[in-house]
Design a protein around this motif. Structure first.
Motif, PDB file in Angstrom:
ATOM      1  N   ALA A   1       0.814  -1.217   0.000  1.00 52.04           N
ATOM      2  CA  ALA A   1       0.000   0.000   0.000  1.00 52.04           C
ATOM      3  C   ALA A   1       0.845   1.263   0.000  1.00 52.04           C
ATOM      4  CB  ALA A   1      -0.924  -0.008   1.218  1.00 52.04           C
TER       5      ALA A   1
ATOM      6  N   CYS B   1      -3.850   0.002   3.834  1.00 53.87           N
ATOM      7  CA  CYS B   1      -4.909  -0.802   3.211  1.00 53.87           C
ATOM      8  C   CYS B   1      -4.626  -2.248   3.575  1.00 53.87           C
ATOM      9  CB  CYS B   1      -4.913  -0.633   1.694  1.00 53.87           C
ATOM     10  SG  CYS B   1      -5.327   1.017   1.109  1.00 53.87           S
TER      11      CYS B   1
ATOM     12  N   ALA C   1      -6.186   3.107  -4.715  1.00 52.92           N
ATOM     13  CA  ALA C   1      -6.206   3.654  -3.356  1.00 52.92           C
ATOM     14  C   ALA C   1      -5.359   4.911  -3.365  1.00 52.92           C
ATOM     15  CB  ALA C   1      -5.670   2.638  -2.340  1.00 52.92           C
ATOM     16  N   ASP C   2      -5.422   5.671  -2.294  1.00 53.23           N
ATOM     17  CA  ASP C   2      -4.612   6.886  -2.216  1.00 53.23           C
ATOM     18  C   ASP C   2      -3.136   6.535  -2.389  1.00 53.23           C
ATOM     19  OD1 ASP C   2      -6.828   8.445  -1.754  1.00 53.23           O
ATOM     20  OD2 ASP C   2      -6.648   8.373   0.429  1.00 53.23           O
TER      21      ASP C   2
ATOM     22  N   TRP D   1      -8.405  -4.719  -4.721  1.00 54.55           N
ATOM     23  CA  TRP D   1      -7.478  -4.161  -3.732  1.00 54.55           C
ATOM     24  C   TRP D   1      -8.132  -4.206  -2.352  1.00 54.55           C
ATOM     25  CZ3 TRP D   1      -2.519  -3.081  -3.748  1.00 54.55           C
ATOM     26  CH2 TRP D   1      -1.991  -2.266  -2.734  1.00 54.55           C
ATOM     27  N   PRO D   2      -7.382  -4.495  -1.294  1.00 53.61           N
ATOM     28  CA  PRO D   2      -5.935  -4.719  -1.243  1.00 53.61           C
ATOM     29  C   PRO D   2      -5.504  -6.152  -1.540  1.00 53.61           C
ATOM     30  CG  PRO D   2      -6.805  -4.721   0.972  1.00 53.61           C
ATOM     31  CD  PRO D   2      -7.957  -4.403   0.070  1.00 53.61           C
TER      32      PRO D   2
ATOM     33  N   SER E   1     -10.681  -1.335  -8.466  1.00 51.13           N
ATOM     34  CA  SER E   1     -10.556  -1.082  -7.032  1.00 51.13           C
ATOM     35  C   SER E   1     -11.010  -2.286  -6.213  1.00 51.13           C
ATOM     36  CB  SER E   1     -11.369   0.162  -6.643  1.00 51.13           C
ATOM     37  OG  SER E   1     -12.728   0.029  -7.037  1.00 51.13           O
TER      38      SER E   1
END
Length: 694
Positions: free
Chosen positions: A199, A243, A465-466, A641-642, A638
């Protein structure tokens, strides 16, 4: 092997070892034993006594098929067995501190060296110990430490290096290299065994010369959607949220409404394993299953009710080409399980068995860098599983329902290749069909994403993710299929297409359609075609079904998945010899076992592989080998993830005219006293009787 240098005949080991004594009694298709692995390394080290050998692989050199077939035919007929062919092994190794990749051929039976040579321009695969050393040396490098200081990382964090095989650029690289990516564990997570450091990708990578274990350069990472590298040389680390996927690290915990589901086999399993540890019998199936650090599971001499179907069947290759055009991510393309360090020792072969019920394990054998045999415990899981409805029919006049449940025997190998897991299955069923299944899961390989950058127009990946960008990629696999359809004297490959009939006097109402069969006469390649329902068949032209009059055979049933997407001039495509066609058909050769050639680390392609062999165009003389390509194109999302929900692909080898009726006709009927099904709500009256009420 034909180019191995000559060895002085006096260079023999005259004291027989236990391995020499045992080797002549082994089955010709038996996997290497620990004693045989010891003999291979001992012979090679003795011949090169002045140097230190660093072994990459020790593999069985399978005896020529022409010598094995008489042995298998004698087994089938009950005739006296001919002598076992000489057992031979291949050692692939380096000399410590040297660049040349070495190959040696060993006569295991006699304990002698048959030949040794340098493999010019080739590079050997890694192993787990080496991968760990590469990561440690990269992390300790002054130029890497300078990058970490530049980032001003949070106090107490942990930096994780992840070495990957160096995907070749257009320019040849004479030295053996590894690309190392870097990730971060925050201080509060670094002691957890499942913390998701992926992450937090860092904005630089490095390249390590493996011979010297030195970092030769820093490669800065792209951090926006542009093609050019966008890392600011003065940039600082930007924290982004964790994450996590480990159950105890999930903020909202796990679901509480799943009740236990148990599968019971009170009388044990229905399969048997012979004293040789490799021969399996189950529901009229009989075959040898072996483990190899290059290919994983290998099926040999597969028979049904005493009739041969396959001489050899194994996953020959895999590649994971990434579609991100930005340097250095463009190099991401892993080849074969062994190239990535999986299989050399136990670390990357993780069972993680997902079956319910009674299981059995096969152990595997690998080799340490110093040539010692390494046991790989629980390398292969074996279990039976219920597969739902087998066949059923209800006589509408009498109301009687006859039904059977299908059952499957599953051989499962799970390989962890860095971030990804590949679960590989051979599945036998009670209707004489053999399935091959692949499930992909694990964590996507990701790159850093600048939170301030606009990725809305970026089409070669997804921000998941960010601070985390997941490039699109493919997982392409290739099966090598050596058929022995109802005999070992060779099989013919055909393909069937279904076409609508022209509306004429043969089809006056315009409703007809027909199957047209094409024999593959020469080495060639072709694709599946959903528009004609194309299927590939392997048939024995000398044996006919008494009703249809057509040759007995097996067909390959598989969806036509997308093939390789890299440009024909790219190294991804040149190296991946199997990625352009679903099917390659080549003339059998003892030394043609792998779809992209034998040595793949930084390979340049064009040195042998199923594409090159198919282009020879030689006449096939009932000795065909089929190379079948399958896989996934993973457009990242998305929801992956994760950790990625398991994606699965299944293909089947189904009998076609091989039998005269349904081979599962004699499967016992499904009965309630055996199945012991129960109503979910027993206090409520059931509206109908269960189908298994007999």
């Amino acid at each position: 092997m034909s180019h191995l240098s000559s060895i002085n005949p006096s260079n023999t080991f005259t004291t027989p070892s236990r391995a020499t004594t045992k080797a002549s009694t082994l089955h010709p298709l038996a996997a290497l034993t620990p004693d045989e692995l010891t003999t291979i390394s001992r012979v090679v080290k003795s011949y090169n006594a002045s140097k230190t050998c660093l072994f990459r692989r020790c593999l069985l050199v399978e005896p020529p098929k022409a010598l094995v077939v008489p042995y298998l035919q004698a087994e089938l007929s009950g005739a006296p067995l001919p002598p076992v062919p000489t057992r031979r092994g291949q050692a692939l190794f380096y000399f410590e501190g040297e660049q040349d990749f070495m190959e040696a051929l060993v006569d295991i039976t006699r304990g002698t060296l048959l030949g040794q040579r340098i493999l010019p321009g080739e590079h050997g695969p890694g192993d787990d110990d080496e991968v760990l050393e590469i990561g440690a040396k990269a992390l300790a490098s002054p130029i890497v430490q300078a990058e970490l200081e530049r980032l001003q990382l949070p106090q107490g964090c942990e930096v994780i290096p992840e070495p990957w095989p160096y995907g070749s650029d257009d320019t040849p690289t004479p030295t053996r290299l590894s690309q190392v990516w870097f990730f971060l564990n925050y201080a509060e997570r670094k002691d957890h065994p499942s913390s998701n450091f992926y992450a937090h990708p860092l904005d630089f990578s490095c390249v390590v010369d493996i011979a010297t274990m030195e970092v030769v350069r820093i490669d800065r990472m792209p951090t926006d959607g542009g093609i050019e590298v966008s890392t600011d040389p003065n940039a600082r680390f930007r924290p982004n949220p964790d994450c996590e996927y480990a159950p105890e690290l999930l903020a909202e915990g796990v679901r509480k409404d799943l009740k236990p589901l148990h599968i019971s086999q009170p009388e044990g399993v229905s399969f048997t394993i012979a004293d040789d540890g490799e021969t399996v019998k189950w529901q009229k199936w009989e075959f040898r299953v072996c483990f190899d650090v290059r290919e994983g599971m290998i099926l040999r001499n597969v028979k049904y009710d005493g009739r041969p179907i396959f001489y050899r069947l194994a996953l020959s290759e895999m590649t994971v080409p990434y579609g991100d055009p930005r340097a250095p991510v463009h190099r991401k393309s892993a080849f074969d399980l062994g190239e990535c360090g999986a299989g050399q020792t136990a670390n990357n072969l993780q069972l993680g068995c997902d079956c319910l019920g009674v299981i059995h394990y096969f152990d595997g054998m690998g080799t340490s860098a110093d040539g010692r045999p390494v046991k790989i415990p629980h390398a292969i899981c074996i279990h039976e599983q219920d597969a739902g409805l087998g066949w059923k029919h209800t006589n509408i006049r009498t109301g009687r329902a006859d039904v059977t449940r299908a059952r499957e025997l599953v051989f499962q190998l799970i390989v962890t290749v860095g971030n990804y897991e590949y679960a590989l299955y051979f599945v036998f069923d009670t209707a004489a069909t053999l399935h091959y299944e692949i499930r992909a899961t694990g964590i996507m390989s990701v790159t850093p994403a600048d939170p301030s950058a606009d990725f809305s127009e970026t089409a070669f990946g997804t921000v998941v993710a960010d601070g985390v960008f997941a490039p699109h990629h493919q997982h392409l696999f290739n099966l090598r299929i050596d058929p022995a359809i109802d005999g070992y004297d060779g099989s013919v490959v055909t393909y069937d297409d279904v076409y609508p009939m022209k509306r004429d006097e043969r089809n006056p109402h315009g409703v007809g359609f027909e199957v047209k069969s094409t024999k593959v006469e020469n080495e060639s390649a072709f694709n599946l075609d959903w528009t004609t329902n194309r299927v590939v068949k392997m048939v024995n032209p000398n044996k006919r079904n008494k009703f249809s009059g057509k040759p007995v055979g097996f067909k390959i049933m598989a969806p036509p998945t997308q093939l390789g997407l890299a440009d024909p001039t790219s190294m991804h495509n040149i190296r991946g010899e199997f990625v352009n066609n679903h099917v390659h058909v080549t003339k059998y050769a003892d030394n043609e076992l792998w779809g992209s050639g034998e040595h793949l680390w930084q390979s340049r392609g064009g040195r042998g592989g199923c594409r090159t062999w198919a282009e020879r165009g030689r006449k096939l003389e009932n000795d065909s080998v089929v190379w079948f390509t399958l896989g996934f194109t993973h457009a990242t999302r998305s929801e992956d993830w994760p950790v990625m929900p398991s994606e699965h692909f299944r293909m089947s080898f189904k009998p076609v005219g091989f039998f005269e009726q349904n081979p599962a006709l004699d499967v016992p009927p499904s009965k309630q006293h055996v199945n012991q099904s129960r109503y979910a709500f027993p206090d409520q009256e059931a509206p109908i009787k269960p189908c298994c009420h007999l």
